[in-house]
Motif scaffolding. Sequence first.
Motif, PDB file in Angstrom:
ATOM      1  N   SER A  12      38.101  49.367  50.052  1.00  0.00           N
ATOM      2  CA  SER A  12      38.585  48.327  49.148  1.00  0.00           C
ATOM      3  C   SER A  12      39.915  47.773  49.660  1.00  0.00           C
ATOM      4  O   SER A  12      40.877  48.524  49.869  1.00  0.00           O
ATOM      5  CB  SER A  12      38.766  48.890  47.737  1.00  0.00           C
ATOM      6  OG  SER A  12      39.269  47.904  46.869  1.00  0.00           O
ATOM      7  N   LEU A  16      38.565  43.758  47.495  1.00  0.00           N
ATOM      8  CA  LEU A  16      37.479  43.228  48.324  1.00  0.00           C
ATOM      9  C   LEU A  16      36.867  44.352  49.150  1.00  0.00           C
ATOM     10  O   LEU A  16      37.587  45.202  49.693  1.00  0.00           O
ATOM     11  CB  LEU A  16      38.003  42.130  49.269  1.00  0.00           C
ATOM     12  CG  LEU A  16      38.617  40.885  48.617  1.00  0.00           C
ATOM     13  CD1 LEU A  16      39.169  39.972  49.694  1.00  0.00           C
ATOM     14  CD2 LEU A  16      37.573  40.152  47.774  1.00  0.00           C
ATOM     15  N   GLU A 181      30.349  37.160  53.081  1.00  0.00           N
ATOM     16  CA  GLU A 181      31.014  38.303  52.466  1.00  0.00           C
ATOM     17  C   GLU A 181      31.876  39.094  53.438  1.00  0.00           C
ATOM     18  O   GLU A 181      32.161  40.264  53.224  1.00  0.00           O
ATOM     19  CB  GLU A 181      29.999  39.234  51.780  1.00  0.00           C
ATOM     20  CG  GLU A 181      29.222  38.543  50.653  1.00  0.00           C
ATOM     21  CD  GLU A 181      28.272  39.479  49.954  1.00  0.00           C
ATOM     22  OE1 GLU A 181      28.107  40.637  50.428  1.00  0.00           O
ATOM     23  OE2 GLU A 181      27.684  39.082  48.944  1.00  0.00           O
ATOM     24  N   TYR A 183      35.085  38.957  53.864  1.00  0.00           N
ATOM     25  CA  TYR A 183      36.247  38.351  53.217  1.00  0.00           C
ATOM     26  C   TYR A 183      37.518  38.482  54.055  1.00  0.00           C
ATOM     27  O   TYR A 183      38.338  37.559  54.111  1.00  0.00           O
ATOM     28  CB  TYR A 183      36.454  38.983  51.834  1.00  0.00           C
ATOM     29  CG  TYR A 183      35.280  38.793  50.922  1.00  0.00           C
ATOM     30  CD1 TYR A 183      34.926  37.528  50.474  1.00  0.00           C
ATOM     31  CD2 TYR A 183      34.501  39.882  50.505  1.00  0.00           C
ATOM     32  CE1 TYR A 183      33.825  37.342  49.640  1.00  0.00           C
ATOM     33  CE2 TYR A 183      33.415  39.706  49.662  1.00  0.00           C
ATOM     34  CZ  TYR A 183      33.080  38.435  49.245  1.00  0.00           C
ATOM     35  OH  TYR A 183      32.001  38.251  48.429  1.00  0.00           O
TER      36      TYR A 183
END
Length: 261
Positions: A12, A16, A181, A183
Motif C-alpha cells: 500500500s 494505492l 492500475e 498508479y
Amino acid sequence: MSAFEWLNEQFSFFGLAVYWSDFLGNILALATVWLALKRSLVAWPVQILGSVLLLIASLNVDLGGNAARQIVIIASASWGWATWRRSREKEGTINVRWASWRERSVLLVAMVAGTFAFGALLKSTEASFYPGAPWWMVLADAWIFVGSILAMYTQARRYVEFWFAWLAVDLVGVPLAIHSELYFSGIVYAIFFVMVLIGIRDWASRSKEQEIASPLESAVVLESRGESAVVPENRDDIPKARGPQEPRPETDAVSGPGAAG
C-alpha cells in the motif's frame, strides 16, 4: 519462495496498491532522467536495471507493448552507454546538439509509421491489454513503445530532441498507466513531465554554448583536434586562406547558431 518473487507482490502506497517491481523500477527511472540531465554515463546502467524491474511490472498487468518496450530499452541502453563512453573519451565531455531538419523528418516518419505498424502487430496478436481491446488503447501502448525507442536513439545521439520524445511519451503514459492500475507509474510519469521541461531548457542552453544547433538555421560543423568552427553551407561564403604577409584578424571564429547535419 523465489528470491525475486516478492517483486510481483503489492504493498500500500498512500492507499494505492503498488507492485514492488513497479515502485523500484520507477525510482530508478527517475534517477535515470536526473543522471541524463547531468549527462552522466551512470544513467545507462541505472536505466538497464530499472527497465528489468519495469518489464516484470508490465507482465504482471498484461501490457505487451510496454513489456516489449523494456526489452528494447535494455538493448538500446547498452548501445547508448557505449556511444556516450566513446564520445567522452574522444571529446572529453558529453556534447549535445539539435538534430537537423532532415533528421527531424526521419524521426517524425518513424514515429507515425512505427506506431501504426506496431499497433497492428499488437492488435493481431492480442498482446496488448486484453483480447478485443479498442484501437485507441492498443495505439497508446504501441506509441509508448515506439516513442521510447526514438527517445533512446536521440539520447544516444545526444540530440536535444531526446527530451521532446520523452515528453510525447509522458503525455500518453500518464493516463495509460492510471488506466492499467499502475498508479505509481502514473505519478512518476507526471514527475517525468516536469523533469523533461527542465532537461529541454538545460540541453538547449548547452547546445548554444557549443555553437551546435539551432532548430531555425542550418550549418556545417567542422571539428579538428578539439577545435570546432561553424561554416556556412554555401561554400562560396567561406573566407579564403590568408597569405603569410597578411595581418591576422582579432578572431577567426564565425559566431552565431548553427546545426550539424
